[in-house]
Write a protein that holds these residues in place. Structure first.
Motif, PDB file in Angstrom:
ATOM      1  N   HIS A   1       0.841  -1.197   0.000  1.00 54.92           N
ATOM      2  CA  HIS A   1       0.000   0.000   0.000  1.00 54.92           C
ATOM      3  C   HIS A   1       0.875   1.245   0.000  1.00 54.92           C
ATOM      4  O   HIS A   1       2.092   1.190   0.200  1.00 54.92           O
ATOM      5  CB  HIS A   1      -0.929   0.025   1.215  1.00 54.92           C
ATOM      6  N   THR A   2       0.218   2.383  -0.228  1.00 53.84           N
ATOM      7  CA  THR A   2       0.831   3.690  -0.024  1.00 53.84           C
ATOM      8  C   THR A   2      -0.113   4.504   0.842  1.00 53.84           C
ATOM      9  O   THR A   2      -1.302   4.620   0.535  1.00 53.84           O
ATOM     10  CB  THR A   2       1.065   4.413  -1.361  1.00 53.84           C
ATOM     11  N   VAL A   3       0.420   5.041   1.924  1.00 50.17           N
ATOM     12  CA  VAL A   3      -0.345   5.888   2.835  1.00 50.17           C
ATOM     13  C   VAL A   3      -0.044   7.346   2.516  1.00 50.17           C
ATOM     14  O   VAL A   3       1.120   7.741   2.441  1.00 50.17           O
ATOM     15  CB  VAL A   3       0.022   5.570   4.299  1.00 50.17           C
ATOM     16  N   TYR A   4      -1.077   8.124   2.298  1.00 42.86           N
ATOM     17  CA  TYR A   4      -0.917   9.554   2.009  1.00 42.86           C
ATOM     18  C   TYR A   4      -1.238  10.376   3.259  1.00 42.86           C
ATOM     19  O   TYR A   4      -2.307  10.214   3.865  1.00 42.86           O
ATOM     20  CB  TYR A   4      -1.844   9.976   0.867  1.00 42.86           C
ATOM     21  N   VAL A   5      -0.320  11.271   3.612  1.00 41.99           N
ATOM     22  CA  VAL A   5      -0.503  12.147   4.770  1.00 41.99           C
ATOM     23  C   VAL A   5      -0.204  13.580   4.334  1.00 41.99           C
ATOM     24  O   VAL A   5       0.875  13.847   3.782  1.00 41.99           O
ATOM     25  CB  VAL A   5       0.444  11.757   5.930  1.00 41.99           C
ATOM     26  N   PRO A   6      -1.121  14.524   4.517  1.00 43.83           N
ATOM     27  CA  PRO A   6      -0.843  15.917   4.149  1.00 43.83           C
ATOM     28  C   PRO A   6       0.426  16.427   4.827  1.00 43.83           C
ATOM     29  O   PRO A   6       0.700  16.078   5.983  1.00 43.83           O
ATOM     30  CB  PRO A   6      -2.082  16.665   4.652  1.00 43.83           C
ATOM     31  N   ALA A   7       1.181  17.228   4.117  1.00 43.90           N
ATOM     32  CA  ALA A   7       2.479  17.672   4.615  1.00 43.90           C
ATOM     33  C   ALA A   7       2.363  18.389   5.951  1.00 43.90           C
ATOM     34  O   ALA A   7       3.248  18.261   6.810  1.00 43.90           O
ATOM     35  CB  ALA A   7       3.151  18.576   3.582  1.00 43.90           C
TER      36      ALA A   7
ATOM     37  N   ALA B   1      -4.134  -8.754 -10.005  1.00 45.40           N
ATOM     38  CA  ALA B   1      -2.682  -8.513 -10.025  1.00 45.40           C
ATOM     39  C   ALA B   1      -2.306  -7.064  -9.773  1.00 45.40           C
ATOM     40  O   ALA B   1      -1.260  -6.604 -10.234  1.00 45.40           O
ATOM     41  CB  ALA B   1      -2.055  -9.006 -11.337  1.00 45.40           C
ATOM     42  N   TYR B   2      -3.142  -6.337  -9.032  1.00 46.74           N
ATOM     43  CA  TYR B   2      -2.757  -5.018  -8.531  1.00 46.74           C
ATOM     44  C   TYR B   2      -2.366  -5.222  -7.065  1.00 46.74           C
ATOM     45  O   TYR B   2      -3.231  -5.254  -6.183  1.00 46.74           O
ATOM     46  CB  TYR B   2      -3.914  -4.021  -8.654  1.00 46.74           C
ATOM     47  N   TYR B   3      -1.093  -5.362  -6.821  1.00 46.42           N
ATOM     48  CA  TYR B   3      -0.622  -5.802  -5.508  1.00 46.42           C
ATOM     49  C   TYR B   3      -0.373  -4.648  -4.536  1.00 46.42           C
ATOM     50  O   TYR B   3       0.102  -4.873  -3.424  1.00 46.42           O
ATOM     51  CB  TYR B   3       0.649  -6.627  -5.683  1.00 46.42           C
ATOM     52  N   GLN B   4      -0.698  -3.453  -4.945  1.00 47.72           N
ATOM     53  CA  GLN B   4      -0.491  -2.270  -4.118  1.00 47.72           C
ATOM     54  C   GLN B   4      -1.690  -1.350  -4.299  1.00 47.72           C
ATOM     55  O   GLN B   4      -2.294  -1.313  -5.366  1.00 47.72           O
ATOM     56  CB  GLN B   4       0.800  -1.558  -4.554  1.00 47.72           C
ATOM     57  N   GLY B   5      -2.061  -0.623  -3.247  1.00 49.17           N
ATOM     58  CA  GLY B   5      -3.160   0.326  -3.341  1.00 49.17           C
ATOM     59  C   GLY B   5      -2.977   1.450  -2.345  1.00 49.17           C
ATOM     60  O   GLY B   5      -2.092   1.403  -1.492  1.00 49.17           O
ATOM     61  N   TRP B   6      -3.819   2.460  -2.431  1.00 50.75           N
ATOM     62  CA  TRP B   6      -3.734   3.578  -1.494  1.00 50.75           C
ATOM     63  C   TRP B   6      -4.564   3.290  -0.246  1.00 50.75           C
ATOM     64  O   TRP B   6      -5.645   2.704  -0.319  1.00 50.75           O
ATOM     65  CB  TRP B   6      -4.323   4.845  -2.103  1.00 50.75           C
ATOM     66  N   ASP B   7      -4.070   3.753   0.891  1.00 49.24           N
ATOM     67  CA  ASP B   7      -4.849   3.760   2.133  1.00 49.24           C
ATOM     68  C   ASP B   7      -4.895   5.186   2.663  1.00 49.24           C
ATOM     69  O   ASP B   7      -3.854   5.849   2.789  1.00 49.24           O
ATOM     70  CB  ASP B   7      -4.242   2.817   3.173  1.00 49.24           C
ATOM     71  N   MET B   8      -6.091   5.650   2.974  1.00 45.50           N
ATOM     72  CA  MET B   8      -6.289   7.062   3.319  1.00 45.50           C
ATOM     73  C   MET B   8      -6.542   7.316   4.794  1.00 45.50           C
ATOM     74  O   MET B   8      -6.618   8.463   5.219  1.00 45.50           O
ATOM     75  CB  MET B   8      -7.476   7.616   2.513  1.00 45.50           C
ATOM     76  N   HIS B   9      -6.681   6.239   5.599  1.00 45.69           N
ATOM     77  CA  HIS B   9      -7.057   6.416   7.002  1.00 45.69           C
ATOM     78  C   HIS B   9      -6.463   5.255   7.800  1.00 45.69           C
ATOM     79  O   HIS B   9      -6.380   4.130   7.296  1.00 45.69           O
ATOM     80  CB  HIS B   9      -8.584   6.430   7.124  1.00 45.69           C
ATOM     81  N   PRO B  10      -6.048   5.485   9.057  1.00 49.43           N
ATOM     82  CA  PRO B  10      -5.508   4.386   9.873  1.00 49.43           C
ATOM     83  C   PRO B  10      -6.459   3.197   9.985  1.00 49.43           C
ATOM     84  O   PRO B  10      -6.012   2.046  10.078  1.00 49.43           O
ATOM     85  CB  PRO B  10      -5.275   5.035  11.236  1.00 49.43           C
ATOM     86  N   GLY B  11      -7.759   3.463   9.948  1.00 53.46           N
ATOM     87  CA  GLY B  11      -8.732   2.386  10.037  1.00 53.46           C
ATOM     88  C   GLY B  11      -8.741   1.469   8.830  1.00 53.46           C
ATOM     89  O   GLY B  11      -9.339   0.389   8.878  1.00 53.46           O
TER      90      GLY B  11
END
Length: 429
Positions: A45-51, A332-342
């Motif tokens: 995954h990739t976690v996005y956090v505002p700067a 076969a999409y082995y990565q995705g975005w996560d937007m929240h700790p939950g």
């Protein structure tokens, strides 16, 4: 003993040499464009956090909040499995591994966001935030608290924000250099790419930075974010995303699908903007085909349904996220975005169940292939490569253990690497 066959040929060696010479350019082009999997770990995954929200304890804080969500809304393995429809035999192993992951390494890939999640700010404020991000990232790598992969998403190469994006990238990278150098897990994300020329421009920016600091050519790499219809189908009818990979000149490492920008671009109404919409499936399929064999990996997008509120509402959001993640893995999409700790509990639950439920079959098929024992499926070298890649991804994320894979396949990590990619360890016999 049967009669020995006589072997005869009609062509001279010159014919083969002539054909080889005529295809030399094609051979070189194939090697350049399609080097195969890079042989490195891919985060799940990739976690996005505002700067402005990024802090020294962001990774640990996300892990703690995810664990608290499990404690509150699924306090035991049976409840967690029932909510997500995880098979009973996997309930305990998946639950225990998810909790261990959240305690040990809750975030695999962290992106400090200076784009949509941050928005337009006064230049002095963004300058300060970029310098601060560099300092915190350098300190995290130095003290061992960083995510395995960490970096920034700057603003894009469109005219209105181009100078700001370039300056933020420069401040961040310069700050890392002043703090001791670029970390091995550094990741840069270029968003809202519409034309290959924008990739060329960003590549030139990275080349200039490397030259300024005496870095090896090609050390700085980046991900291309696909958020516009023009990046999938160009005005001339070609697949622009394939030309973007080429424009990066070996620096592109990933194609990240932007669910909501892309959906809006093609006119999908907000209520139906999701990763399983037909428009999303089409875009990701084109990305997948364009990236195949290039070493560039495809990353799925996110869901904007957050697991917050009363338990029933959290469970509904968890089921949605878990289902989308499972669907992506099957494609076969082995990565995705996560937007929240939950989202972390369901990300790891889906990933871990995916690898653990397929472990026995994948291991037995690979072992049979190595032993040339056949079995009820006759596999080819390409399938052996895929089986090894499957097991390696499971090991890398914590779903599987090296020891159990070795016990079931008779193969060590180096053997799996060799089967999975020539760039890992060379082709296996």
């Amino acid at each position: 003993m049967g009669q020995q066959e006589q072997v005869a040929t009609s062509l001279t060696g010159a014919v083969g040499q002539e054909i080889g010479a005529s295809l030399a350019g094609v051979d070189a082009e194939l090697a350049r464009r399609y080097p195969g999997d890079p042989g490195t770990r891919q985060p799940v995954h990739t976690v996005y956090v505002p700067a402005d929200a990024f802090a020294a304890d962001t990774v640990r804080s996300w892990g703690d909040r995810a664990l608290a969500a499990m404690d509150e809304h699924a306090p035991d393995a049976a409840t967690f499995a029932r909510v997500l429809s995880i098979p009973q035999e996997l309930a305990g192993p998946v639950h225990d591994r998810v909790r261990a992951k959240l305690e040990r390494e809750p975030v695999e890939d962290l992106r400090i966001d200076f784009e949509d999640g941050y928005g337009p700010r006064p230049d002095a404020e963004e300058d300060e935030a970029a310098a601060r991000a560099a300092r915190l990232v350098a300190e995290a790598y130095a003290d061992g608290t960083a995510a395995p992969y960490t970096g920034i998403r700057m603003k894009c190469m469109e005219a209105a924000v181009r100078d700001r994006g370039i300056r933020t990238a420069d401040i961040f990278l310069t700050g890392l250099m002043r703090a001791g150098g670029l970390p091995d897990g550094l990741v840069l994300t270029l968003p809202k790419v519409t034309y290959p020329e924008q990739v060329t421009a960003f590549t030139r920016l990275l080349e200039a930075f490397e030259q300024t600091h005496g870095l090896p050519a090609g050390q700085l790499t980046f991900e291309i974010q696909i958020e516009t219809s023009q990046s999938i189908l160009a005005a001339d009818g070609t697949a622009a995303v394939a030309r973007m990979i080429d424009a990066a000149r070996g620096r592109a490492t990933g194609l990240h699908y932007g669910t909501f920008d892309y959906s809006a671009c093609v006119g999908v109404s907000p209520a139906h903007q999701a990763g399983d919409h037909p428009a999303a499936d089409h875009a990701k399929a084109v990305m997948q085909v364009a990236a195949a064999g290039t070493g560039v990996r495809v990353c799925d997008g996110s869901t904007n349904v957050l697991p917050v509120g009363p338990t029933e509402q959290v469970h509904d959001a968890w089921r949605l996220h878990h289902g989308l993640t499972r669907r992506a893995l099957a494609r076969a999409y082995y990565q995705g975005w996560d937007m929240h700790p939950g989202h972390l509990p369901t990300r790891y639950a889906a990933v871990y169940a995916f690898y653990r439920e397929g472990l026995g079959q994948a291991a037995s098929r690979l072992a049979a292939y190595v032993a040339r024992a056949g079995g009820d499926v006759m596999d080819e070298p390409a399938t052996a490569k895929a089986l090894s890649g499957y097991l390696l991804r499971g090991i890398d994320c914590g779903a599987l253990d090296n020891e159990e894979v070795t016990r079931l396949t008779g193969l060590g990590r180096a053997d799996l690497d060799a089967f999975a990619s020539p760039r890992r360890g060379g082709p296996a016999a």
